[in-house]
Design an enzyme around this catalytic site. Structure first.
Site, PDB file in Angstrom:
ATOM      1  N   ASP A 146      62.877 -18.306 -15.992  1.00 38.15           N
ATOM      2  CA  ASP A 146      61.894 -18.411 -14.711  1.00 38.15           C
ATOM      3  C   ASP A 146      62.284 -19.397 -14.118  1.00 38.15           C
ATOM      4  OD1 ASP A 146      59.061 -19.598 -14.135  1.00 38.15           O
ATOM      5  OD2 ASP A 146      58.430 -20.345 -15.260  1.00 38.15           O
TER       6      ASP A 146
ATOM      7  N   ARG B 183      52.147 -13.606 -29.681  1.00 35.01           N
ATOM      8  CA  ARG B 183      53.848 -13.395 -29.818  1.00 35.01           C
ATOM      9  C   ARG B 183      53.487 -11.710 -29.769  1.00 35.01           C
ATOM     10  NH1 ARG B 183      57.354 -17.625 -28.335  1.00 35.01           N
ATOM     11  NH2 ARG B 183      56.261 -19.025 -28.578  1.00 35.01           N
TER      12      ARG B 183
HETATM   13  P1  IMP Z   1      62.868 -21.405 -17.598  1.00 36.41           P
HETATM   14  O1  IMP Z   1      62.187 -21.992 -16.961  1.00 36.41           O
HETATM   15  O2  IMP Z   1      63.618 -20.408 -16.822  1.00 36.41           O
HETATM   16  O3  IMP Z   1      63.859 -22.461 -18.286  1.00 36.41           O
HETATM   17  O4  IMP Z   1      62.253 -20.677 -18.717  1.00 36.41           O
HETATM   18  C1  IMP Z   1      61.956 -21.191 -19.488  1.00 36.41           C
HETATM   19  C2  IMP Z   1      61.054 -20.587 -20.620  1.00 36.41           C
HETATM   20  O5  IMP Z   1      59.669 -20.379 -20.320  1.00 36.41           O
HETATM   21  C3  IMP Z   1      61.063 -19.413 -20.998  1.00 36.41           C
HETATM   22  O6  IMP Z   1      62.125 -19.179 -22.349  1.00 36.41           O
HETATM   23  C4  IMP Z   1      59.887 -19.132 -21.297  1.00 36.41           C
HETATM   24  O7  IMP Z   1      59.782 -19.297 -22.786  1.00 36.41           O
HETATM   25  C5  IMP Z   1      58.842 -19.737 -21.255  1.00 36.41           C
HETATM   26  N1  IMP Z   1      58.151 -19.274 -20.237  1.00 36.41           N
HETATM   27  C6  IMP Z   1      58.269 -18.427 -18.310  1.00 36.41           C
HETATM   28  N2  IMP Z   1      57.369 -17.997 -18.377  1.00 36.41           N
HETATM   29  C7  IMP Z   1      56.815 -17.710 -19.124  1.00 36.41           C
HETATM   30  C8  IMP Z   1      55.714 -16.436 -18.859  1.00 36.41           C
HETATM   31  O8  IMP Z   1      54.745 -16.010 -18.345  1.00 36.41           O
HETATM   32  N3  IMP Z   1      55.678 -16.274 -19.834  1.00 36.41           N
HETATM   33  C9  IMP Z   1      55.599 -17.030 -21.506  1.00 36.41           C
HETATM   34  N4  IMP Z   1      56.579 -18.185 -21.694  1.00 36.41           N
HETATM   35  C10 IMP Z   1      57.187 -17.996 -20.386  1.00 36.41           C
END
Ligand code: IMP
Ligand code: MG
Length: 182
Positions: free
Chosen positions: A102, A164
């Site tokens: 994300d 999940r």
């Molecule tokens: P980051 O923002 O790339 O550091 O992502 C962190 C974490 O946020 C991911 O590994 C997921 O666990 C969670 N995440 C991000 N987007 C989503 C989503 O659309 N649904 C559920 N979890 C999410």
């Protein structure tokens, strides 16, 4: 399949097909170095279980839990570590398994750790990529599906620890989030 407030984005069969393709690709790319897969908990556990069962190369597997301080669906750049990797990292080829990239903050934190421990190489394998919400530059090497900026659940991904277990990926609409929160 349509359920109130859920919009199926990726069907279960399509996920399984793509995961097999990704495992075949990785098996071709790492014929003999016995890479170490580092699985990001909790979200990547289902993806990782399916991926590694389709590998045809020797490999090892370890797990790490990282967390970002968050509020519902909102992420922050502050990432902490809950459990550390016990496997040897030095001079190893590492493949990080994540369920979704994300903002990129979680992975950039992990990559920093791998560099500090002198990994020989590292690549990222993610089921889902949300490039529109990226805040730090991350090179993602294996991507299952690229999705728009929507909040998704299923196949390991949760909303407040729920959903999940869904075998497909669904968009969680703002309407259902409101009913869950009320
Ligand atoms: P980051 O923002 O790339 O550091 O992502 C962190 C974490 O946020 C991911 O590994 C997921 O666990 C969670 N995440 C991000 N987007 C989503 C989503 O659309 N649904 C559920 N979890 C999410
Ligand atoms: Mg995650």
């Amino acid at each position: 399949m349509e359920q109130r407030g859920f919009k199926t984005l990726i069907e279960a069969d399509d996920i399984q097909h793509r995961v097999r393709e990704m495992a075949e690709r990785i098996s071709v790319d790492y014929p003999e170095s016995s890479p170490l897969f580092i699985v990001l908990l909790k979200g990547a556990f289902i993806f990782a279980a399916d991926l590694i069962r389709n590998l045809s190369i020797p490999h090892e597997i370890d797990f790490i839990t990282l967390f970002s301080y968050q509020n519902g669906t909102k992420r922050s750049a502050d990432v902490g570590v809950i459990n550390h990797i016990r496997s040897r990292i030095e001079d190893r080829d590492i493949i990080i398994i994540d369920e979704i990239v994300d903002t990129g903050h979680t992975l950039s934190r992990l990559i920093r750790t791998l560099k500090d421990h002198n990994a020989r190489s590292h690549r990222i394998c993610t089921l889902l990529d949300k490039p529109d919400t990226r805040e730090v530059k991350i090179d993602v090497d294996y991507v299952g599906f690229t999705i728009p900026d929507v909040f998704v659940v299923g196949y390991g991904l949760d909303y407040r620890e729920r959903y999940r277990n869904l075998p497909y990926i669904a968009e969680l609409t703002p309407e259902i989030r409101k009913t869950i929160n009320s």
